[in-house]
Design a protein around this motif. Structure first.
Motif, PDB file in Angstrom:
ATOM      1  N   GLU A 196       0.716  -1.432  -0.240  1.00 10.51           N
ATOM      2  CA  GLU A 196       0.065  -0.078   0.545  1.00 10.51           C
ATOM      3  C   GLU A 196       0.612   1.439  -0.031  1.00 10.51           C
ATOM      4  O   GLU A 196       0.589   1.581  -0.675  1.00 10.51           O
ATOM      5  CB  GLU A 196      -1.002  -0.305   1.090  1.00 10.51           C
ATOM      6  CG  GLU A 196      -2.210  -1.048   0.993  1.00 10.51           C
ATOM      7  CD  GLU A 196      -2.769  -0.838   2.559  1.00 10.51           C
ATOM      8  OE1 GLU A 196      -3.251   0.497   2.505  1.00 10.51           O
ATOM      9  OE2 GLU A 196      -3.900  -1.807   2.218  1.00 10.51           O
ATOM     10  N   THR A 197       1.998   1.255   0.949  1.00 10.57           N
ATOM     11  CA  THR A 197       2.860   2.548   0.475  1.00 10.57           C
ATOM     12  C   THR A 197       3.202   2.393  -0.355  1.00 10.57           C
ATOM     13  O   THR A 197       3.744   3.471  -1.063  1.00 10.57           O
ATOM     14  CB  THR A 197       3.560   2.305   1.600  1.00 10.57           C
ATOM     15  OG1 THR A 197       3.327   1.540   2.990  1.00 10.57           O
ATOM     16  CG2 THR A 197       4.671   3.646   2.352  1.00 10.57           C
ATOM     17  N   LEU A 198       3.634   1.616  -1.243  1.00 14.76           N
ATOM     18  CA  LEU A 198       4.508   1.105  -2.661  1.00 14.76           C
ATOM     19  C   LEU A 198       3.640   2.001  -3.381  1.00 14.76           C
ATOM     20  O   LEU A 198       3.951   2.800  -4.474  1.00 14.76           O
ATOM     21  CB  LEU A 198       5.150  -0.226  -2.202  1.00 14.76           C
ATOM     22  CG  LEU A 198       6.031   0.099  -3.903  1.00 14.76           C
ATOM     23  CD1 LEU A 198       7.732   0.860  -3.540  1.00 14.76           C
ATOM     24  CD2 LEU A 198       6.664  -0.982  -4.103  1.00 14.76           C
ATOM     25  N   LEU A 199       2.363   1.942  -3.727  1.00 14.08           N
ATOM     26  CA  LEU A 199       1.241   1.937  -4.608  1.00 14.08           C
ATOM     27  C   LEU A 199       1.416   3.184  -3.931  1.00 14.08           C
ATOM     28  O   LEU A 199       0.294   4.212  -5.330  1.00 14.08           O
ATOM     29  CB  LEU A 199      -0.372   1.388  -3.882  1.00 14.08           C
ATOM     30  CG  LEU A 199       0.327   0.174  -4.721  1.00 14.08           C
ATOM     31  CD1 LEU A 199      -0.384  -0.840  -4.902  1.00 14.08           C
ATOM     32  CD2 LEU A 199       1.016  -0.261  -6.223  1.00 14.08           C
ATOM     33  N   THR A 200       1.819   4.608  -3.067  1.00 11.24           N
ATOM     34  CA  THR A 200       1.137   5.555  -3.074  1.00 11.24           C
ATOM     35  C   THR A 200       2.246   6.501  -3.342  1.00 11.24           C
ATOM     36  O   THR A 200       2.329   7.685  -2.787  1.00 11.24           O
ATOM     37  CB  THR A 200       0.302   6.455  -1.535  1.00 11.24           C
ATOM     38  OG1 THR A 200       1.232   5.438  -0.537  1.00 11.24           O
ATOM     39  CG2 THR A 200      -1.067   5.209  -1.496  1.00 11.24           C
ATOM     40  N   VAL A 201       3.369   6.304  -3.403  1.00 10.49           N
ATOM     41  CA  VAL A 201       4.325   6.701  -3.698  1.00 10.49           C
ATOM     42  C   VAL A 201       4.364   7.406  -4.806  1.00 10.49           C
ATOM     43  O   VAL A 201       4.200   7.162  -6.239  1.00 10.49           O
ATOM     44  CB  VAL A 201       5.922   6.824  -3.379  1.00 10.49           C
ATOM     45  CG1 VAL A 201       6.019   5.773  -1.226  1.00 10.49           C
ATOM     46  CG2 VAL A 201       6.090   5.396  -4.078  1.00 10.49           C
ATOM     47  N   ARG A 211       3.000   2.460 -11.868  1.00  9.10           N
ATOM     48  CA  ARG A 211       3.683   1.511 -10.951  1.00  9.10           C
ATOM     49  C   ARG A 211       3.961   0.554 -12.395  1.00  9.10           C
ATOM     50  O   ARG A 211       4.373  -0.578 -12.062  1.00  9.10           O
ATOM     51  CB  ARG A 211       1.403   1.151 -10.967  1.00  9.10           C
ATOM     52  CG  ARG A 211       0.942   1.886 -10.320  1.00  9.10           C
ATOM     53  CD  ARG A 211      -0.184   1.448  -9.401  1.00  9.10           C
ATOM     54  NE  ARG A 211      -0.695   2.591  -7.774  1.00  9.10           N
ATOM     55  CZ  ARG A 211      -1.374   2.106  -7.680  1.00  9.10           C
ATOM     56  NH1 ARG A 211      -2.876   1.765  -8.142  1.00  9.10           N
ATOM     57  NH2 ARG A 211      -2.109   3.057  -6.689  1.00  9.10           N
TER      58      ARG A 211
END
Lengths: 243, 428
Positions: B228-233, B237
């Protein structure tokens, strides 16, 4: 003061279940805003839509004027999200983890270094940052992750249950970090919690969420006065008809 | 009994039995996999036998005597024969008579056959008559030399009918259009079997092992709660997906190189250990891959691994944890195992069209097909296979990139029941 977040008539449907049922609220720039409510009220779903992880079924969300659906990649540049059950890569050291995350936001090596050093100071983990994160306690890991969320000085930090499951001292540290850092750097914060006392301590304004709707919104002191209650817990109980 | 043992035992059993992924993997797959494999092998053996029996045998009668007529009449009773006269084996090849008569072997009755038979019949049993059998080496597989066996059976029957061991056979093999005198196709087949088993086994091990690792790449992010964290940086994608795939490409590249080195060493060991009396030199016979052949085989293997890894990554996105991801990837194993195991025993060119098409369509059988094709110098098949796997991989990667671009990367799950309930529960 301009708006950091505008949420308008937000609906999220998961199959037959309506997780969000027309949530509406605004957050002013530089404000610490709390979404509070019981488990399953729709807090996390709201945060996930704002941070571009999931799409709304209907309604609109803007972050500093940017649409979360059509300008998702732009939104990601100004936000930082801390999920409730976030973890770190177990085989990276705390320092390596911070470096990994910093590289996505910061361009030059010196900026990355400065960002990590700032995170190191926020977390207060000192020499333990050299150890692999799998050796960290839950509290240490959370401090690392909160530091990660704030180190880039995002315009909007979205923190889901920032101190949940932590012991008194770790929870205290995390709250202190948020309060101090946010005020020092003018970061806008949207946080969720079901711990009303935590919210009361941290937030400038709150929205009480129940069954996918905002049931009441305002400053904690004013809400307590309005509902003639000793704390936000009591306000909530009165609003939803438990008391 | 140990205190608490029963309670733990019953609880473990319940958990295992109630996990449909495990149940399917443990019961359904073996129960389906082996019968299918048995059917494929049985059908292939039957087809090979039928083809051998139906096959036309070209007889080159360079003798012209009475005994040769008797011998031909005897063979004709068992299988269809076409007789030509006064041609050398080389002339048979030059005139392309095998292809014209849809045959893969011919038998030469040399001059002096009848004279030797007559001599033997008159009491001089030291004199034997000889026939020369020439078989085309088509590739390897347990059933590929059935044709040669049929000829042997007929000659044995003839000997039983006339006199023991009166007719003897010399075997020669036609490899890539050239006659290799004295090389027995059966010996050659058994030598080549070593590589036909080694490649499929290695491919199976490499694919299953590396796919298990790749399957954890997304599932681990979910399990460790880092996705989740990775997908919001602020990162594309597609870059996340490509980053994950690139690391597996490195693994695939190293694995392919290691396998090619090992394979080359194995072939080297086979050639040095062949007894000299067999007079079989695989290098001289042109049955060792060329450098270009090795290169093509390496590329085929690399592309197949990449394709498998990409599929494993996309499948792992549907699991919520590592255990679920590895169980999901397990569903691909039958698709890897069935052609790999079948091609250990079968030559794909002798398979019925439907099975042949099916095996070609499965990307994971390409290196196995390629390993046989490069030996035979059939580079077209290998290159076609590489292109096919490349297209398959691009399609899989496109699907993966689409998945990564949407919320499905977080919410997609293969649920067996209670679909949305679980998703919402996990969302909140």
């Amino acid at each position: 003061m301009s708006l950091a977040v505008e949420v308008k008539s937000l609906v999220k449907q998961f199959g037959n279940i309506r997780a969000l049922d027309g949530i509406t609220f605004n957050i002013k720039e530089g404000e610490i805003f709390g979404l509070i409510g019981p488990n399953g009220a729709g807090k996390t779903t709201t945060l996930r839509i704002i941070c571009t992880l999931i799409l709304p079924t209907s309604g609109a969300v803007k972050v500093f004027g940017l649409d979360v659906v059509n300008q998702a990649s732009e939104v990601r540049k100004v936000i930082s999200y801390l999920p409730e059950e976030a973890g770190a890569y177990p085989n990276l050291s705390g320092w390596e983890y911070l470096e990994f995350m910093a590289r996505f936001s910061k361009g030059s090596a010196s900026e990355v270094k400065r960002t990590i050093e700032e995170a190191a100071a926020i977390s207060g983990l000192g020499e333990r940052l050299k150890d692999k994160t799998k050796t960290y306690s839950k509290g240490m890991k959370r401090r690392l992750l909160v530091a990660r969320a704030l180190m880039t000085r995002p315009k909007l930090a979205i923190l889901d249950e920032p101190a949940s499951g932590l012991d008194v001292l770790h929870a205290y540290h995390v709250r202190e970090i948020i309060k101090r850092y946010v005020k020092e750097h003018g970061v806008t914060v949207l946080l969720s919690s079901h711990n009303m006392l935590e919210v009361e301590y941290l937030c400038d304004r709150v929205a009480l969420v129940n069954k996918g709707k905002v049931v009441v919104e305002g400053e904690p002191q004013k809400l307590k006065a309005k509902f003639n209650s000793a704390n936000l817990e009591e306000v909530f109980a009165k609003v939803v008809g438990y008391a | 009994m140990l205190k608490g043992f029963q309670t733990i035992f019953v609880k473990e059993l319940k958990e295992l039995i109630r996990d449909p992924k495990i149940l399917l993997g443990m019961l359904v797959i073996p129960l389906v996999l082996f019968p299918i494999l048995g059917m494929v092998l049985g059908y292939a053996a039957e087809t090979a036998q039928e083809q051998a029996e139906k096959a036309t045998l070209l007889v080159v009668n360079n003798d012209g005597g009475n005994w040769s007529e008797v011998f031909i009449a005897f063979m004709n009773a068992s299988m269809k024969t076409i007789v030509v006269s006064n041609l050398t084996p080389q002339q048979v090849l030059e005139q392309d008579l095998l292809k014209q008569n849809n045959s893969t072997q011919f038998i030469e009755i040399p001059a002096g056959f009848s004279a030797n038979m007559t001599e033997h019949a008159s009491g001089n049993q030291k004199i034997k008559a000889t026939v020369n059998v020439y078989g085309v080496f088509q590739g390897s597989g347990v059933f590929s030399d059935i044709g040669a066996s049929v000829t042997n059976v007929i000659v044995s029957k003839f000997n039983r009918y006339i006199a023991p061991d009166v007719v003897q056979i010399t075997q020669s093999t036609i490899i890539k259009g050239e006659i290799q005198t004295g090389v027995d196709p059966a010996t050659l087949s058994s030598l080549m079997m070593m590589q036909t088993i080694a490649i499929p086994v290695t491919v199976m091990i490499m694919l299953t092992y590396s796919m298990q690792i790749a399957a954890t790449s997304v599932a681990m992010e979910k399990e460790e709660k880092t996705l989740e964290t990775l997908l919001t940086v602020p990162v594309d994608r597609f870059a996340i997906l490509m980053g994950k795939l690139a690391s597996t490409i490195i693994v695939a590249g190293i694995a392919s190189a290691a396998m090619m080195i090992g394979y080359n060493y194995m072939l080297g060991s086979i050639t040095t250990q062949i007894p000299s009396e067999l007079s079989v030199d695989l290098v001289k016979l042109g049955l060792m891959p060329t450098t270009f052949g090795y290169l093509l085989l390496g590329i085929s293997l690399f592309m197949t691994l990449l394709s498998g890894l990409a599929l494993a990554v996309i499948m792992s996105a549907f699991a919520s944890d590592v255990r679920g991801a590895t169980a999901l990837v397990g569903y691909i194993y039958p698709i890897i195992f069935i052609p790999a195991m079948a091609l250990m025993y079968l030559d794909i060119n002798t398979l019925p069209m439907a099975i042949k098409a099916l095996f070609f369509a499965i990307p994971y059988s390409q290196p196995i097909i390629a390993s046989k094709a490069v030996v035979m110098g059939d580079y077209t098949t290998v290159i076609f296979g590489i292109i096919y796997v490349a297209i398959f991989t691009v399609v899989v990667m496109y699907a993966a990139s689409r998945l990564f671009a949407t919320e499905k990367i977080l919410t997609a799950k293969l649920l067996f029941k209670g679909k949305m309930g679980k998703t919402v529960a996990e969302t909140e």
